[in-house]
Write a protein that holds these residues in place. Structure first.
Motif, mmCIF file in Angstrom:
data_model
loop_
_atom_site.group_PDB
_atom_site.id
_atom_site.type_symbol
_atom_site.label_atom_id
_atom_site.label_comp_id
_atom_site.label_asym_id
_atom_site.label_seq_id
_atom_site.Cartn_x
_atom_site.Cartn_y
_atom_site.Cartn_z
ATOM 1 N N LEU A 1 13.661 8.625 7.448
ATOM 2 C CA LEU A 1 14.094 7.333 7.974
ATOM 3 C C LEU A 1 13.364 6.172 7.289
ATOM 4 N N LEU A 2 12.093 6.387 6.920
ATOM 5 C CA LEU A 2 11.345 5.284 6.318
ATOM 6 C C LEU A 2 11.529 5.182 4.806
ATOM 7 N N THR A 3 11.624 6.302 4.118
ATOM 8 C CA THR A 3 11.653 6.220 2.652
ATOM 9 C C THR A 3 12.974 6.675 2.043
ATOM 10 N N GLY A 4 13.830 7.321 2.824
ATOM 11 C CA GLY A 4 15.131 7.744 2.275
ATOM 12 C C GLY A 4 16.117 6.616 2.400
ATOM 13 N N GLY A 5 17.063 6.577 1.493
ATOM 14 C CA GLY A 5 18.146 5.607 1.635
ATOM 15 C C GLY A 5 17.729 4.159 1.490
ATOM 16 N N VAL A 6 18.436 3.329 2.071
ATOM 17 C CA VAL A 6 18.444 1.862 1.991
ATOM 18 C C VAL A 6 18.680 1.367 0.566
ATOM 19 N N ARG A 11 14.142 13.246 -3.339
ATOM 20 C CA ARG A 11 13.813 13.567 -4.728
ATOM 21 C C ARG A 11 13.332 12.302 -5.432
ATOM 22 N N GLY A 12 12.203 12.405 -6.119
ATOM 23 C CA GLY A 12 11.689 11.245 -6.838
ATOM 24 C C GLY A 12 10.817 10.315 -6.003
ATOM 25 N N LYS A 13 10.642 10.626 -4.729
ATOM 26 C CA LYS A 13 9.757 9.810 -3.888
ATOM 27 C C LYS A 13 8.352 10.412 -3.894
ATOM 28 N N THR A 14 7.356 9.545 -3.778
ATOM 29 C CA THR A 14 5.965 10.010 -3.773
ATOM 30 C C THR A 14 5.301 9.631 -2.451
ATOM 31 N N ILE A 15 4.673 10.617 -1.850
ATOM 32 C CA ILE A 15 4.004 10.385 -0.562
ATOM 33 C C ILE A 15 2.534 10.753 -0.717
ATOM 34 N N ILE A 16 1.656 9.849 -0.295
ATOM 35 C CA ILE A 16 0.219 10.114 -0.384
ATOM 36 C C ILE A 16 -0.340 10.353 1.011
ATOM 37 N N ASN A 17 -0.986 11.491 1.179
ATOM 38 C CA ASN A 17 -1.706 11.792 2.416
ATOM 39 C C ASN A 17 -3.144 11.348 2.245
ATOM 40 N N LEU A 18 -3.543 10.316 2.973
ATOM 41 C CA LEU A 18 -4.900 9.775 2.835
ATOM 42 C C LEU A 18 -5.643 10.054 4.138
ATOM 43 N N PHE A 19 -6.469 11.100 4.127
ATOM 44 C CA PHE A 19 -7.099 11.546 5.376
ATOM 45 C C PHE A 19 -8.601 11.308 5.357
ATOM 46 N N TYR A 20 -9.039 10.411 6.228
ATOM 47 C CA TYR A 20 -10.463 10.106 6.362
ATOM 48 C C TYR A 20 -11.121 10.957 7.446
ATOM 49 N N GLU A 21 -10.331 11.780 8.124
ATOM 50 C CA GLU A 21 -10.872 12.664 9.157
ATOM 51 C C GLU A 21 -10.321 14.052 8.896
ATOM 52 N N PRO A 22 -11.043 15.076 9.337
ATOM 53 C CA PRO A 22 -10.530 16.427 9.113
ATOM 54 C C PRO A 22 -9.231 16.660 9.880
ATOM 55 N N SER A 23 -8.361 17.472 9.309
ATOM 56 C CA SER A 23 -7.095 17.802 9.965
ATOM 57 C C SER A 23 -6.501 19.018 9.276
ATOM 58 N N THR A 24 -6.012 19.957 10.070
ATOM 59 C CA THR A 24 -5.287 21.079 9.483
ATOM 60 C C THR A 24 -3.806 20.870 9.718
ATOM 61 N N ARG A 25 -3.466 20.788 10.998
ATOM 62 C CA ARG A 25 -2.063 20.718 11.389
ATOM 63 C C ARG A 25 -1.351 19.492 10.833
ATOM 64 N N CYS A 45 4.550 -0.524 0.348
ATOM 65 C CA CYS A 45 5.184 0.761 0.681
ATOM 66 C C CYS A 45 5.022 1.044 2.178
ATOM 67 N N SER A 46 5.717 2.081 2.648
ATOM 68 C CA SER A 46 5.617 2.459 4.057
ATOM 69 C C SER A 46 4.238 3.021 4.362
ATOM 70 N N VAL A 47 3.730 2.694 5.530
ATOM 71 C CA VAL A 47 2.462 3.273 5.992
ATOM 72 C C VAL A 47 2.744 4.012 7.293
ATOM 73 N N ILE A 48 2.259 5.254 7.352
ATOM 74 C CA ILE A 48 2.492 6.077 8.545
ATOM 75 C C ILE A 48 1.144 6.431 9.147
ATOM 76 N N ASN A 49 0.998 6.138 10.421
ATOM 77 C CA ASN A 49 -0.240 6.421 11.128
ATOM 78 C C ASN A 49 -0.279 7.900 11.534
ATOM 79 N N PRO A 99 3.383 4.688 -4.878
ATOM 80 C CA PRO A 99 3.869 5.644 -3.877
ATOM 81 C C PRO A 99 4.957 4.983 -3.028
ATOM 82 N N ASP A 100 5.757 5.814 -2.330
ATOM 83 C CA ASP A 100 6.763 5.275 -1.414
ATOM 84 C C ASP A 100 6.245 5.239 0.015
#
Lengths: 308, 178
Positions: free
Chosen positions: A303-308, A46-60, A126-130, A104-105
């Protein structure tokens, strides 16, 4: 037993230890239940912000990250390149810095250039997820594949996995090979020799150019999507020939183990690398993979953005 | 560190027996009861309570497990870092009387988290709280409906519940740093 990941980012499987992989899988197994509730939401992010930054098409992958974030109560924003300032010529670095200015988180990035996530992870706090970079890595796909296998087989160590198709251009194959070797699994790759990297054996895998040899005795067969545009570059003569030699159908499965698991990262080309009766058949776990994708991405985000 | 034993295996067993009788008396039997234990030791106490009720009343009361990691309020402060474990409530709690079980009642924050978690699973008729130890020092308006033992403690002390299923023995100790 460890209780957190070392890095703030998830950039590739190569950087993870076997203990970290197990922590992610265990956490995902625990979080999977949330998606079966009537109220499919917990307040963990709650209160965390996640940005999906997609430079390629993706559905799943994009939908999966979005649902994963929302089930943990994070706010998820999707940016697709066609409707963003990137279309006006903004550089990746500027886009990343501007997004960071909105606090963003985590930024989840998919990019056609290998290394793009590494590049922005160094710039951003912030955390970066590939979520897939070029022909490099697609770590969450490998993790959801491992979860799907572990659920069925309980123990990963010693299992025989065959990955079939365009190994050279596949980030799924690369991440899976790293992950499976770390977990003590036995990995074989097969495909036309033009689509297998010359020095792939350095990754500790066996190589076949004959499908039947590759699937004999395998516990798991992962079929990769054949990227149809590759044919135009002359890497294989025709789709029909590819399908005849490397496409999986019920007939070819006769030599496989009785409890073999068939997986595919999607999207599938029905009738090319996998026949419809195999994709929809009893050995197929293609839709379980999609379900597990949400659980694995929930685990990563937590694991990356919750807690600590 | 100064350690004193406040309950042994027989005392723990007697306390569970008494709580089982109190639960049955308050609820006029075991109909519509379900038990949910809070991970980790609340789960074993929940199973023991269910077994005791079966012994007395001959009715199987289902036992569920709740993991409160995702509902905690002390995560951001860095006070704890828990690995998420499975929540398993394989029955409907709607219109049921839920006996929530934990080992030690202290600040009440875990119980708040567990109640929030339970509410996501349905609308119970009521939730009652059973704990093995009530050590005081509440920070939220929460109280136990059933307590195995009240142990007045100071802030400097910690209470440790050991159960055979996890710790190879049944024992409750109070440890003080002085």
């Amino acid at each position: 037993m460890i209780n957190k990941l070392k890095s703030k980012d998830l950039l590739g499987i190569k950087d993870l230890s076997p203990e970290e992989i197990l922590l992610i899988l265990d956490t995902a197994e625990s979080l999977k239940e949330i998606s079966t509730r009537d109220i499919k939401k917990v307040p963990a992010l709650r209160g965390k912000t996640i940005i999906n930054l997609f430079y390629e098409p993706s559905t799943r992958t994009r939908t999966s990250f979005e649902i994963a974030g929302k089930r943990l109560s994070a706010d998820v924003v999707n940016i697709s390149v066609s409707s963003s300032s990137v279309a006006k010529g903004e550089t990746l670095k500027d886009t990343a810095k501007n997004l960071e200015a909105m606090n963003p988180d985590a930024v989840v990035i998919r990019h056609s250039s290998s290394g793009a996530p590494y590049f922005i992870a160094k710039i951003l706090e912030c955390s970066v997820i590939n979520a897939g970079d070029g022909a490099h890595e697609h770590p969450t796909q490998a993790l959801l594949d491992l979860l799907t296998i572990k659920e069925r087989k309980k123990e990963l160590k010693g299992l025989k996995v065959s990955i079939i198709g365009d190994i050279t251009h596949s980030r799924v194959a690369r991440s899976n090979i790293y992950a499976m070797k770390k977990m003590g699994m036995d990995v074989t790759v097969a495909g036309p020799s033009t689509l297998i990297p010359v020095d792939i054996k350095k990754m500790g895998v066996k190589v076949f150019t004959d499908l039947s040899k590759a699937i004999e005795g395998a516990d798991v067969i992962i079929m990769l999507r054949i990227q149809l545009e590759r044919q135009e570059r002359g890497l294989f003569p025709s789709i029909r020939e590819y399908s005849r030699l490397f496409g999986l159908n019920v007939e070819k499965l006769k030599n496989a183990k009785e409890d073999v698991m068939i997986m595919h990262p999607g999207p599938i080309n029905r009738g090319v690398e996998i026949s419809a009766d195999v994709a929809d058949g009893p050995y197929s776990l293609i839709l379980d993979q999609v379900t597990n994708g949400v659980a694995v991405r929930m685990a990563i985000l937590h694991l990356l953005t919750g807690g600590v | 560190m100064n350690t004193r034993e406040v309950m042994n295996t027989n005392e723990i067993s007697r306390a569970i027996t008494r709580v089982a009788h109190e639960v049955l008396e308050r609820n006029k039997g075991a109909n519509d009861l379900v038990i949910v234990g809070i991970r980790t030791r609340g789960v074993y106490l929940a199973e023991r309570l269910s077994a005791k009720i079966k012994e007395i009343e001959g009715i199987d009361v289902p036992v569920g497990i709740i993991d409160i990691t995702l509902y905690r309020d002390d995560v951001k402060s860095g006070l704890s870092r828990h690995v998420v474990k499975k929540t398993e409530i394989p029955f409907s709690i709607t219109d049921k009387k839920v006996i929530l079980v934990d080992d030690v009642l202290y600040t009440g924050r875990s119980i708040r988290a567990a109640i929030d978690g339970l509410m996501d699973f349905g609308r119970p008729a009521n939730i009652q709280l059973a704990v093995l130890i009530d050590r005081g020092h509440r920070e939220l308006p929460i109280m136990a409906d059933f307590a195995g033992k009240n142990i007045p403690t100071s802030y400097h002390e910690s209470v440790k519940v050991m159960l055979k299923e996890e710790d190879e023995m049944d024992k409750v100790t109070v440890n003080s740093k002085q």
